[in-house]
Design a protein around this motif. Structure first.
Motif, short mmCIF file in Angstrom:
data_model
loop_
_atom_site.label_atom_id
_atom_site.label_comp_id
_atom_site.label_asym_id
_atom_site.label_seq_id
_atom_site.Cartn_x
_atom_site.Cartn_y
_atom_site.Cartn_z
N GLN A 108 0.81 -1.21 0.00
CA GLN A 108 0.00 0.00 0.00
C GLN A 108 0.85 1.27 0.00
OE1 GLN A 108 -2.23 -0.62 3.55
NE2 GLN A 108 -3.12 -2.53 2.82
N CYS A 109 2.16 1.12 0.21
CA CYS A 109 3.06 2.28 0.28
C CYS A 109 3.66 2.59 -1.09
CB CYS A 109 4.19 2.00 1.27
SG CYS A 109 3.61 1.78 2.96
N ARG A 110 4.23 3.76 -1.18
CA ARG A 110 4.92 4.15 -2.41
C ARG A 110 6.17 3.30 -2.60
NH1 ARG A 110 4.83 10.71 -1.99
NH2 ARG A 110 2.59 10.93 -2.34
N PRO A 111 6.61 3.14 -3.84
CA PRO A 111 7.82 2.36 -4.10
C PRO A 111 9.06 2.90 -3.37
CG PRO A 111 6.65 2.73 -6.14
CD PRO A 111 5.95 3.53 -5.09
N SER A 112 9.17 4.21 -3.26
CA SER A 112 10.33 4.78 -2.56
C SER A 112 10.30 4.43 -1.07
CB SER A 112 10.37 6.30 -2.76
OG SER A 112 9.20 6.89 -2.23
N THR A 113 9.11 4.41 -0.48
CA THR A 113 8.97 4.05 0.94
C THR A 113 9.34 2.59 1.13
OG1 THR A 113 7.18 5.65 1.18
CG2 THR A 113 7.38 3.98 2.90
N ARG A 114 8.84 1.72 0.26
CA ARG A 114 9.17 0.30 0.34
C ARG A 114 10.68 0.08 0.25
NH1 ARG A 114 5.15 -2.16 -3.99
NH2 ARG A 114 4.96 0.02 -4.48
N LYS A 115 11.29 0.80 -0.69
CA LYS A 115 12.73 0.67 -0.90
C LYS A 115 13.49 1.12 0.35
CE LYS A 115 16.39 2.35 -3.91
NZ LYS A 115 16.73 3.30 -4.97
N GLU A 116 13.07 2.24 0.93
CA GLU A 116 13.74 2.79 2.12
C GLU A 116 13.59 1.85 3.32
OE1 GLU A 116 15.97 5.23 4.47
OE2 GLU A 116 15.70 5.30 2.29
N TYR A 117 12.38 1.34 3.56
CA TYR A 117 12.15 0.42 4.68
C TYR A 117 12.99 -0.84 4.51
CZ TYR A 117 8.13 3.04 6.54
OH TYR A 117 7.31 3.97 7.11
N ARG A 118 13.00 -1.41 3.33
CA ARG A 118 13.77 -2.62 3.04
C ARG A 118 15.26 -2.37 3.29
NH1 ARG A 118 14.41 -7.82 2.97
NH2 ARG A 118 12.44 -8.29 2.01
N ALA A 119 15.76 -1.22 2.83
CA ALA A 119 17.18 -0.89 3.01
C ALA A 119 17.53 -0.77 4.49
CB ALA A 119 17.52 0.40 2.27
N GLN A 120 16.67 -0.13 5.27
CA GLN A 120 16.92 0.02 6.70
C GLN A 120 16.97 -1.35 7.39
OE1 GLN A 120 14.94 3.52 8.80
NE2 GLN A 120 13.59 3.13 7.06
N MET A 121 16.01 -2.20 7.04
CA MET A 121 15.97 -3.51 7.67
C MET A 121 17.21 -4.33 7.31
SD MET A 121 13.34 -3.59 9.61
CE MET A 121 13.01 -5.30 9.95
N GLU A 122 17.59 -4.30 6.05
CA GLU A 122 18.76 -5.08 5.62
C GLU A 122 20.05 -4.54 6.23
OE1 GLU A 122 18.63 -5.20 1.37
OE2 GLU A 122 17.09 -6.76 1.35
N GLN A 123 20.18 -3.23 6.27
CA GLN A 123 21.42 -2.63 6.74
C GLN A 123 21.60 -2.75 8.25
OE1 GLN A 123 21.90 1.45 5.62
NE2 GLN A 123 23.98 1.59 6.41
N PHE A 124 20.53 -2.62 9.02
CA PHE A 124 20.69 -2.55 10.46
C PHE A 124 20.12 -3.74 11.23
CE2 PHE A 124 20.61 1.87 8.96
CZ PHE A 124 21.87 2.26 9.37
N VAL A 125 18.95 -4.21 10.86
CA VAL A 125 18.26 -5.21 11.67
C VAL A 125 18.63 -6.64 11.27
CG1 VAL A 125 16.00 -6.04 12.45
CG2 VAL A 125 16.37 -3.61 12.04
N PHE A 126 18.57 -6.94 9.97
CA PHE A 126 18.79 -8.32 9.52
C PHE A 126 20.22 -8.80 9.76
CE2 PHE A 126 15.21 -7.80 6.21
CZ PHE A 126 14.26 -8.00 7.20
N GLN A 127 21.17 -7.90 9.85
CA GLN A 127 22.55 -8.31 10.08
C GLN A 127 22.69 -9.10 11.39
OE1 GLN A 127 25.05 -4.86 10.02
NE2 GLN A 127 24.91 -4.60 7.81
N GLU A 128 21.96 -8.68 12.40
CA GLU A 128 22.09 -9.32 13.71
C GLU A 128 20.91 -10.21 14.08
OE1 GLU A 128 23.21 -6.67 16.90
OE2 GLU A 128 24.07 -5.27 15.45
N PHE A 129 19.72 -9.89 13.59
CA PHE A 129 18.52 -10.57 14.10
C PHE A 129 17.70 -11.31 13.05
CE2 PHE A 129 19.29 -6.76 16.71
CZ PHE A 129 19.52 -7.36 17.92
N SER A 130 18.21 -11.54 11.86
CA SER A 130 17.37 -12.10 10.80
C SER A 130 16.87 -13.51 11.13
CB SER A 130 18.11 -12.11 9.47
OG SER A 130 19.19 -13.01 9.51
N ARG A 131 17.69 -14.31 11.82
CA ARG A 131 17.28 -15.69 12.12
C ARG A 131 16.55 -15.83 13.45
NH1 ARG A 131 22.38 -19.29 10.06
NH2 ARG A 131 22.25 -18.62 7.89
#
Length: 165
Positions: A108-131
């Motif tokens: 439901q969000c704009r493509p730029s918002t989706r891209k930004e959220y995904r980048a934040q999660m990959e850069q900061f959260v998934f590095q330590e907590f993805s599993r």
């Protein structure tokens, strides 16, 4: 110790004055049916297949209900069926949960918002907590992550990541 039949009166007395040992007290009414007295609670159980299966606590279970469940458990074990209730499916990892969220809510969000959220999660959260399962990612984990990002000189980014998670 053996008791003819478990009654409310006997169980109330046992709950008020628990014995010093934690040995099961066996019923003569139903073979294998027992209670396991504890300091804070009394638990019904039944021995079937060489294992004592936990039925439930007194007073949530009445003696009659516990006797019926004990007989049912013994029947199931004789048939080779595991009497334990099925365990709920494991919670998804943070990465899988994010994928589900992304598919449903971020559409439901704009493509730029989706891209930004995904980048934040990959850069900061998934590095330590993805599993890590979703229920293992706590507020203190988020606070530590926030401090880590803030101390690297990215206060605004730390707040955005916290808002995203």
């Amino acid at each position: 110790m053996h008791v003819k039949r478990f009654t409310d009166r006997f169980l109330k007395r046992l709950k008020d004055n628990p014995p010093t040992n934690r040995d099961p007290i066996w019923s003569k009414a139903v073979s294998g049916h027992c209670i396991i007295p504890g300091r804070l609670k009394v638990v019904f159980g039944v021995k079937a297949g060489g294992i004592i299966h936990r039925i439930g606590e007194y007073p949530q279970w009445t003696p009659l209900e516990a006797e019926e469940r004990a007989a049912e458990i013994k029947r199931l074990v004789r048939k080779g069926i595991d009497p334990a209730p099925p365990k709920p499916d494991a919670l998804p990892s943070l990465h899988k949960a994010w994928g589900m969220y992304e598919a449903v809510r971020l559409e439901q969000c704009r493509p730029s918002t989706r891209k930004e959220y995904r980048a934040q999660m990959e850069q900061f959260v998934f590095q330590e907590f993805s599993r890590a399962p979703v229920d293992r990612f706590t507020r203190s984990d988020m606070a530590k992550l926030h401090v880590k990002i803030t101390t690297s000189g990215r206060r605004y980014r730390a707040n955005r990541v916290r808002a995203t998670v």
